[in-house]
Design an enzyme around this catalytic site. Structure first.
Site, PDB file in Angstrom:
ATOM      1  N   LYS A  80      76.169 -88.994 100.238  1.00 16.61           N
ATOM      2  CA  LYS A  80      75.132 -89.631 101.068  1.00 16.61           C
ATOM      3  C   LYS A  80      75.783 -90.596 102.056  1.00 16.61           C
ATOM      4  O   LYS A  80      76.721 -91.311 101.706  1.00 16.61           O
ATOM      5  CB  LYS A  80      74.161 -90.366 100.137  1.00 16.61           C
ATOM      6  N   SER A 155      65.097 -90.844  99.577  1.00 13.68           N
ATOM      7  CA  SER A 155      65.900 -90.848 100.779  1.00 13.68           C
ATOM      8  C   SER A 155      67.146 -89.962 100.724  1.00 13.68           C
ATOM      9  O   SER A 155      67.706 -89.632 101.770  1.00 13.68           O
ATOM     10  CB  SER A 155      66.330 -92.283 101.110  1.00 13.68           C
ATOM     11  N   SER A 179      65.022 -92.445  95.050  1.00 12.69           N
ATOM     12  CA  SER A 179      65.677 -91.661  96.097  1.00 12.69           C
ATOM     13  C   SER A 179      66.678 -90.609  95.640  1.00 12.69           C
ATOM     14  O   SER A 179      67.109 -89.793  96.445  1.00 12.69           O
ATOM     15  CB  SER A 179      66.388 -92.586  97.078  1.00 12.69           C
TER      16      SER A 179
HETATM   17  N1  GLN Z   1      61.066 -94.002  98.697  1.00 10.58           N
HETATM   18  C1  GLN Z   1      61.376 -95.321  98.215  1.00 10.58           C
HETATM   19  C2  GLN Z   1      61.408 -96.297  99.353  1.00 10.58           C
HETATM   20  O1  GLN Z   1      61.139 -95.906 100.446  1.00 10.58           O
HETATM   21  C3  GLN Z   1      62.665 -95.295  97.463  1.00 10.58           C
HETATM   22  C4  GLN Z   1      63.859 -95.395  98.314  1.00 10.58           C
HETATM   23  C5  GLN Z   1      65.122 -95.361  97.540  1.00 10.58           C
HETATM   24  O2  GLN Z   1      65.131 -95.138  96.339  1.00 10.58           O
HETATM   25  N2  GLN Z   1      66.197 -95.641  98.232  1.00 10.58           N
HETATM   26  O3  GLN Z   1      61.675 -97.451  99.176  1.00 10.58           O
END
Ligand code: GLN
Length: 479
Positions: A80, A155, A179
């Site tokens: 990532k 994400s 994410s």
């Molecule tokens: N979708 C969640 C957010 O927008 C989780 C993001 C993540 O785990 N980095 O905060």
């Protein structure tokens, strides 16, 4: 002709050791495929053929000399783009880091390199890992390999799509509120969020530091265990990291031991808002677990209903402080000329460099922490976070593992929720609690969904008991 589909970490190692292919050949093979496939999916923001082939040649030399280059020798991984790999870009999918190149390796990368892993490229994400669909990337959405009209999740959408589309054998993502697990569920692969403190966060671009963990994405639970074991461990460079004992993680699961575990089914995760198809699949998972003769028990986690609200106070508060360092001068682009004052330059750079969701969270967080509102919002959220954690502590006196859905629905259409932040936030309703409580949780693909959109189920474990959830996952996969 080699079929990339069949390659897991285990079968890759067998192939390499019995000389079905050399590291150099297979790396080239992966790049030829990934470069083409990526124009369709946009899973990678950058691919690094030359560096990878150079590393591959070195592994071949060591193999020829009779050396063991490590358990992950030659394994092509996708990383990532918020995790630093020395000399490669690390944009966090933000314009403010567009020209940034990592000056050192994250601790997880140093560990993977030592074990011989090869890095194919850096994967797409929502800007600074804020989102559930990669639609918040400054560099375009990632498409779901199962249906290109749909999101890959987020994400860590690029990492999950890369593994699902066989462009890499495994990947790393980060999980602050889901994410790793949500994109894994949407793409039909395995994603593990480790216990908070199990993996060093050194060299991961911080989003919300009390919630962030780096975790593996893999084709099966055994590979996830192998990758997790490789990256776990205490690190003096991250004071929240812990020296936990993970020596037996990859050993074959012991069915007798698993049958002594009790799995809790929390009422609050099966209520309204759960898509009927997801509910149906969860019922099948419960039947499958029963067929393994694992004990199940209904439980209650009464403060679950506050989790999303609590998360959307604590997380933005931490985001607003962590992202204060980006002024558009440090880390990357050259100062923009022609601004009348330094303040004006900062304002310009931050307005230009951050996307709308990032700005929204910086504003929310700054507000929640401001004098006069701190007690009403941030402090209250911290108290509610303790109650959510206490729910789990109590539940774990009766059960060893908790079963839940990963997401309320399968992968949604690109654009479907992009203009409705609240709907987007609700897609993390089942994953956020494990982050607030610091628990390990794995997202496993529900079996038998070939030709349909993947759906995931989630197993949450006691702190440091990744083995329990991964072993159950491995036994489930054998069904
Ligand atoms: N979708 C969640 C957010 O927008 C989780 C993001 C993540 O785990 N980095 O905060």
């Amino acid at each position: 002709m080699l079929n990339l589909r069949d390659l897991t970490i285990k079968s890759f190692r067998e192939g390499l050791l019995n000389k079905s292919f050399s590291t150099f050949e297979i790396t080239k093979f992966f790049f030829d495929f990934a470069e083409e496939k990526n124009s369709e999916l946009n899973a990678f923001l950058s691919l690094h053929r030359d560096q990878a082939l150079e590393a591959a040649s070195k592994i071949d030399v060591r193999l020829a000399e009779g050396d063991d280059p490590g358990v992950l020798a030659g394994v092509p991984l996708a990383i990532k783009d918020n995790i630093l790999v020395e000399g490669l870009p690390a944009t966090a999918a933000s314009k403010i880091l567009e020209n940034y190149s990592a000056p050192y390796d994250a601790e997880v990368i140093a560990k993977l390199k030592k074990r011989g892993a090869i890095f194919i490229g850096k994967t797409n994400l929502d800007e600074f890992a804020m989102g559930s669909s990669t639609e918040n990337s400054a560099f375009g959405v990632t498409r779901n390999p199962h249906d290109s009209e749909r999101v890959a999740g987020g994400s860590s959408g690029g990492s999950a799509a890369a593994v699902a589309a066989h462009m890499a054998i495994g990947a790393l993502g980060t999980d602050t509120g889901g994410s790793v697990r949500e994109p894994a569920a949407f793409c039909g692969v395995v994603g593990l969020k480790p216990t908070y403190g199990a993996v060093s966060r050194f060299g991961a671009i911080a989003m919300a530091s009390s919630l962030d963990q780096i975790g593996p994405i893999a084709k099966n639970a055994e590979d996830a265990a192998t990758l997790f074991q490789a990256i776990a461990g205490i690190d003096p460079k991250d004071s929240t990291s812990v020296d936990a004992d993970y020596h037996d993680l990859t050993a074959d699961p012991d069915l007798e031991r698993i049958r002594e575990l009790k799995i809790g089914i929390p009422d609050e995760y099966f209520g309204e808002g759960l898509d009927p198809e997801v509910r149906g699949e969860m019922e099948k998972v419960i039947e499958d677990l029963k067929s393994l003769k694992i004990n199940l028990k209904k439980i209650s986690l009464p403060h679950t209903k506050y989790a999303v609200a609590v998360y959307y106070l604590i997380m933005p508060a931490e985001v607003s402080t962590n992202l204060a360092r980006y002024d558009g001068l440090r880390y990357s682009p050259p100062p923009r000329s022609g601004r009348p004052s330094l303040l004006d330059l900062y304002l310009y750079n931050r307005s230009y460099g951050f996307g709308p969701e990032t700005k929204r969270r910086i504003l929310l967080g700054t507000f929640a922490l401001s004098a006069g509102y701190y007690d009403a919002y941030y402090l209250k959220a911290q108290k509610a976070r303790s109650l959510i954690k206490k729910d789990f502590d109590e539940a774990f006196r009766e059960v060893d593992v908790i079963l839940a859905p990963v997401t309320p629905t399968p992968a949604f259409k690109i654009g479907e929720k992009a203009n409705d932040p609240l709907q987007m936030y609700l897609s993390d309703i089942f994953t956020i609690p494990a982050n607030l409580a610091g628990l390990p949780a794995v997202s496993m693909p529900v079996r038998g969904r070939e030709g349909k959109l993947p759906i995931g189920f989630q197993l949450m474990g006691k702190p440091w008991r990744e083995k329990d959830i991964l072993d159950i996952g491995r036994l489930y996969e054998r069904l």
